[in-house]
Design a protein around this motif. Structure first.
Motif, PDB file in Angstrom:
ATOM      1  N   LEU A   1      -1.936   8.340   3.403  1.00 19.79           N
ATOM      2  CA  LEU A   1      -2.352   6.875   3.559  1.00 19.79           C
ATOM      3  C   LEU A   1      -1.092   6.025   2.789  1.00 19.79           C
ATOM      4  CD1 LEU A   1      -3.745   4.334   4.652  1.00 19.79           C
ATOM      5  CD2 LEU A   1      -5.371   4.630   2.847  1.00 19.79           C
ATOM      6  N   LEU A   2      -0.958   6.479   1.599  1.00 21.21           N
ATOM      7  CA  LEU A   2       0.008   5.571   0.688  1.00 21.21           C
ATOM      8  C   LEU A   2       1.355   5.647   1.390  1.00 21.21           C
ATOM      9  CD1 LEU A   2      -1.235   6.139  -2.838  1.00 21.21           C
ATOM     10  CD2 LEU A   2      -1.657   4.136  -1.345  1.00 21.21           C
ATOM     11  N   ALA A   3       1.730   6.800   1.979  1.00 18.17           N
ATOM     12  CA  ALA A   3       3.163   7.100   2.444  1.00 18.17           C
ATOM     13  C   ALA A   3       3.038   6.300   3.810  1.00 18.17           C
ATOM     14  CB  ALA A   3       3.390   8.621   2.536  1.00 18.17           C
ATOM     15  N   TYR A   4       1.898   6.369   4.549  1.00 11.69           N
ATOM     16  CA  TYR A   4       2.000   5.663   5.783  1.00 11.69           C
ATOM     17  C   TYR A   4       2.327   4.118   5.522  1.00 11.69           C
ATOM     18  CZ  TYR A   4      -0.515   2.863   9.309  1.00 11.69           C
ATOM     19  OH  TYR A   4      -0.865   1.945  10.401  1.00 11.69           O
ATOM     20  N   LEU A   5       1.513   3.592   4.420  1.00  7.78           N
ATOM     21  CA  LEU A   5       1.895   2.327   4.401  1.00  7.78           C
ATOM     22  C   LEU A   5       3.150   1.599   3.987  1.00  7.78           C
ATOM     23  CD1 LEU A   5      -1.547   1.404   2.369  1.00  7.78           C
ATOM     24  CD2 LEU A   5      -0.920   0.591   4.708  1.00  7.78           C
ATOM     25  N   CYS A   6       3.852   2.832   3.142  1.00  7.64           N
ATOM     26  CA  CYS A   6       5.315   2.685   2.831  1.00  7.64           C
ATOM     27  C   CYS A   6       6.157   2.738   4.188  1.00  7.64           C
ATOM     28  CB  CYS A   6       5.814   3.749   1.858  1.00  7.64           C
ATOM     29  SG  CYS A   6       5.080   3.652   0.295  1.00  7.64           S
ATOM     30  N   HIS A   7       5.941   3.522   5.209  1.00  7.12           N
ATOM     31  CA  HIS A   7       6.857   3.802   6.175  1.00  7.12           C
ATOM     32  C   HIS A   7       7.736   2.747   6.740  1.00  7.12           C
ATOM     33  CE1 HIS A   7       8.036   4.733  10.553  1.00  7.12           C
ATOM     34  NE2 HIS A   7       8.468   5.921   9.983  1.00  7.12           N
ATOM     35  N   GLU A   8       7.037   1.736   7.299  1.00  7.02           N
ATOM     36  CA  GLU A   8       7.689   0.576   7.836  1.00  7.02           C
ATOM     37  C   GLU A   8       8.799  -0.158   7.011  1.00  7.02           C
ATOM     38  OE1 GLU A   8       6.509  -3.917   9.807  1.00  7.02           O
ATOM     39  OE2 GLU A   8       5.096  -2.647   9.053  1.00  7.02           O
ATOM     40  N   TYR A   9       8.674   0.263   5.686  1.00  4.21           N
ATOM     41  CA  TYR A   9       9.666  -0.597   4.743  1.00  4.21           C
ATOM     42  C   TYR A   9      10.666   0.290   4.143  1.00  4.21           C
ATOM     43  CZ  TYR A   9       5.723  -3.525   5.175  1.00  4.21           C
ATOM     44  OH  TYR A   9       4.563  -4.358   5.818  1.00  4.21           O
ATOM     45  N   ILE A  10      10.850   1.551   4.726  1.00  2.00           N
ATOM     46  CA  ILE A  10      11.782   2.600   4.260  1.00  2.00           C
ATOM     47  C   ILE A  10      12.926   2.529   5.327  1.00  2.00           C
ATOM     48  CG2 ILE A  10      12.418   5.056   4.168  1.00  2.00           C
ATOM     49  CD1 ILE A  10       9.420   5.109   3.146  1.00  2.00           C
ATOM     50  N   PRO A  11      13.969   2.033   4.796  1.00  4.22           N
ATOM     51  CA  PRO A  11      15.213   1.723   5.982  1.00  4.22           C
ATOM     52  C   PRO A  11      15.790   3.085   6.397  1.00  4.22           C
ATOM     53  CG  PRO A  11      15.872   1.448   3.472  1.00  4.22           C
ATOM     54  CD  PRO A  11      14.703   1.519   3.461  1.00  4.22           C
ATOM     55  N   SER A  12      15.841   4.211   5.845  1.00  6.01           N
ATOM     56  CA  SER A  12      16.274   5.447   6.165  1.00  6.01           C
ATOM     57  C   SER A  12      15.855   6.743   5.815  1.00  6.01           C
ATOM     58  CB  SER A  12      17.938   5.156   5.864  1.00  6.01           C
ATOM     59  OG  SER A  12      18.016   5.381   4.481  1.00  6.01           O
ATOM     60  N   GLU A  13      16.239   7.863   5.943  1.00  3.60           N
ATOM     61  CA  GLU A  13      15.564   8.920   5.884  1.00  3.60           C
ATOM     62  C   GLU A  13      15.895   9.098   4.207  1.00  3.60           C
ATOM     63  OE1 GLU A  13      13.148  12.249   6.385  1.00  3.60           O
ATOM     64  OE2 GLU A  13      13.960  10.781   7.884  1.00  3.60           O
ATOM     65  N   LYS A  14      16.854   8.817   3.694  1.00  4.55           N
ATOM     66  CA  LYS A  14      16.999   8.940   2.114  1.00  4.55           C
ATOM     67  C   LYS A  14      16.012   8.065   1.303  1.00  4.55           C
ATOM     68  CE  LYS A  14      22.043  10.033   2.621  1.00  4.55           C
ATOM     69  NZ  LYS A  14      23.516   9.447   2.358  1.00  4.55           N
ATOM     70  N   GLY A  15      15.645   6.858   1.997  1.00  8.34           N
ATOM     71  CA  GLY A  15      14.800   5.919   1.223  1.00  8.34           C
ATOM     72  C   GLY A  15      13.436   6.710   0.797  1.00  8.34           C
ATOM     73  N   TRP A  16      13.230   7.802   1.443  1.00 10.40           N
ATOM     74  CA  TRP A  16      11.625   8.529   1.075  1.00 10.40           C
ATOM     75  C   TRP A  16      11.756   8.925  -0.301  1.00 10.40           C
ATOM     76  CZ3 TRP A  16       7.595   8.597   3.752  1.00 10.40           C
ATOM     77  CH2 TRP A  16       7.660   8.064   4.906  1.00 10.40           C
ATOM     78  N   ARG A  17      13.083   9.054  -1.059  1.00  9.72           N
ATOM     79  CA  ARG A  17      13.035   9.400  -2.326  1.00  9.72           C
ATOM     80  C   ARG A  17      13.063   8.082  -3.524  1.00  9.72           C
ATOM     81  NH1 ARG A  17      12.720  14.963  -2.980  1.00  9.72           N
ATOM     82  NH2 ARG A  17      13.419  15.971  -1.197  1.00  9.72           N
ATOM     83  N   ASN A  18      13.141   6.991  -2.790  1.00  3.01           N
ATOM     84  CA  ASN A  18      13.492   5.788  -3.538  1.00  3.01           C
ATOM     85  C   ASN A  18      12.085   5.237  -3.786  1.00  3.01           C
ATOM     86  OD1 ASN A  18      16.177   6.054  -3.833  1.00  3.01           O
ATOM     87  ND2 ASN A  18      16.332   5.107  -1.755  1.00  3.01           N
ATOM     88  N   PRO A  19      11.884   4.501  -5.004  1.00  4.66           N
ATOM     89  CA  PRO A  19      10.636   3.762  -5.163  1.00  4.66           C
ATOM     90  C   PRO A  19      10.626   2.506  -4.322  1.00  4.66           C
ATOM     91  CG  PRO A  19      11.970   3.763  -7.162  1.00  4.66           C
ATOM     92  CD  PRO A  19      12.830   4.264  -6.068  1.00  4.66           C
ATOM     93  N   LEU A  20       9.270   2.337  -3.810  1.00  2.00           N
ATOM     94  CA  LEU A  20       8.923   1.273  -2.750  1.00  2.00           C
ATOM     95  C   LEU A  20       7.699   0.731  -2.967  1.00  2.00           C
ATOM     96  CD1 LEU A  20      10.154   1.233   0.639  1.00  2.00           C
ATOM     97  CD2 LEU A  20       7.712   0.562   0.280  1.00  2.00           C
ATOM     98  N   THR A  21       7.684  -0.731  -3.256  1.00  2.00           N
ATOM     99  CA  THR A  21       6.399  -1.281  -3.475  1.00  2.00           C
ATOM    100  C   THR A  21       5.777  -1.844  -1.998  1.00  2.00           C
ATOM    101  OG1 THR A  21       7.055  -2.242  -5.610  1.00  2.00           O
ATOM    102  CG2 THR A  21       5.335  -3.175  -4.592  1.00  2.00           C
ATOM    103  N   ILE A  22       4.413  -1.140  -2.032  1.00  2.00           N
ATOM    104  CA  ILE A  22       3.453  -1.582  -0.695  1.00  2.00           C
ATOM    105  C   ILE A  22       3.400  -3.056  -0.779  1.00  2.00           C
ATOM    106  CG2 ILE A  22       1.534  -1.102   0.700  1.00  2.00           C
ATOM    107  CD1 ILE A  22       1.562   1.433  -0.532  1.00  2.00           C
ATOM    108  N   PRO A  23       3.965  -3.870   0.260  1.00  2.00           N
ATOM    109  CA  PRO A  23       3.564  -5.252   0.039  1.00  2.00           C
ATOM    110  C   PRO A  23       2.218  -5.736   0.476  1.00  2.00           C
ATOM    111  CG  PRO A  23       4.872  -4.727   2.175  1.00  2.00           C
ATOM    112  CD  PRO A  23       4.489  -3.479   1.356  1.00  2.00           C
ATOM    113  N   ILE A  24       1.693  -5.086   1.002  1.00  2.00           N
ATOM    114  CA  ILE A  24       0.111  -5.103   1.520  1.00  2.00           C
ATOM    115  C   ILE A  24      -0.971  -4.764   0.153  1.00  2.00           C
ATOM    116  CG2 ILE A  24      -1.809  -4.694   3.069  1.00  2.00           C
ATOM    117  CD1 ILE A  24       0.249  -3.196   4.783  1.00  2.00           C
TER     118      ILE A  24
END
Length: 229
Positions: A154-177
């Protein structure tokens, strides 16, 4: 990565600019504030909606007062489709989780629109088929996946929309919701206490960081790998 993992949908009108303009031309634009209700369970399903901006939760209220969340609809998605096709009563509620702009189209106008737009009709069929498969995956996941796996996905799903590219899957990302632990629990079929303990475990392992209910996934791919079996 698990083949049944559900990701966010792309914009319904991607590569369909003419269809987008025609849809907007027959729609009623609505501006919603956080917590505004779009429709209630048992309302007549006489409209469907395109979400231009914001987040909408689709949920029910149980007899005990709990609110299991079935979907989060995000920018670019259509919702209210299942009932509009037959004009039956709503099976769930829809509420804004953030300020939103939606475009509402009546059943008759939508039927005429689909009759004259083959590509949009095909996209609706694809969307409904994908959501039906997702519900099947969720039902299967409740039987075979533990809560920790469901929460990580679920947490990965919430991140998905905000990951710009495949490489972004290894970068920190704050879920805006911002979701409460109760809301997260309702989405993974568990209880608040279990979700609380799992979030603490993920944070101790460096998989996530939480500050003021804002969750940062330090490495979305690593989070998924940590729960894969």
């Amino acid at each position: 990565m698990n083949a049944h993992w559900h990701i966010g949908e792309e914009d319904f009108f991607k590569d369909l600019e003419r269809e987008r303009k025609e849809f907007f031309a027959i729609s009623r634009r609505r501006v919603l504030q956080k917590k505004d209700i779009v429709f209630f369970e048992e309302d007549s399903g006489n409209s469907c909606y395109y979400l231009e901006t914001g987040v909408i939760k689709i949920f029910q209220i149980t007899s005990s007062g709990k609110e299991p969340i079935f979907f989060l609809r995000r920018s670019g998605e259509l919702f209210g489709l299942a009932e509009i096709m037959d004009g039956v009563k709503r099976k769930a509620n829809a509420q804004a989780l953030s300020p939103c702009i939606v475009h509402e189209v009546s059943r008759k106008a939508f039927e005429d629109y689909l009759a004259n737009n083959y590509l949009a009709t095909r996209k609706v069929i694809q969307t409904l088929g994908r959501r039906l498969r997702y519900l099947g995956d969720v039902a299967g996941g409740l039987m075979v996946c533990d809560v920790g796996t469901r929460l990580a996905k679920l947490l990965a799903y919430l991140c998905h929309e905000y990951i710009p590219s495949e490489k972004g899957w290894r970068n920190p990302l704050t879920i805006p919701i911002k979701l409460t632990q109760e809301q997260l629990a309702s989405m993974v079929g568990s209880c608040q206490q279990t979700v609380c303990e799992l979030l603490k475990e993920y944070q101790a392992e460096g998989l996530i960081n939480i500050q003021n209910r804002q969750i940062t996934v330090t490495n979305p791919l690593r989070l998924l790998e940590a729960v894969e079996v």
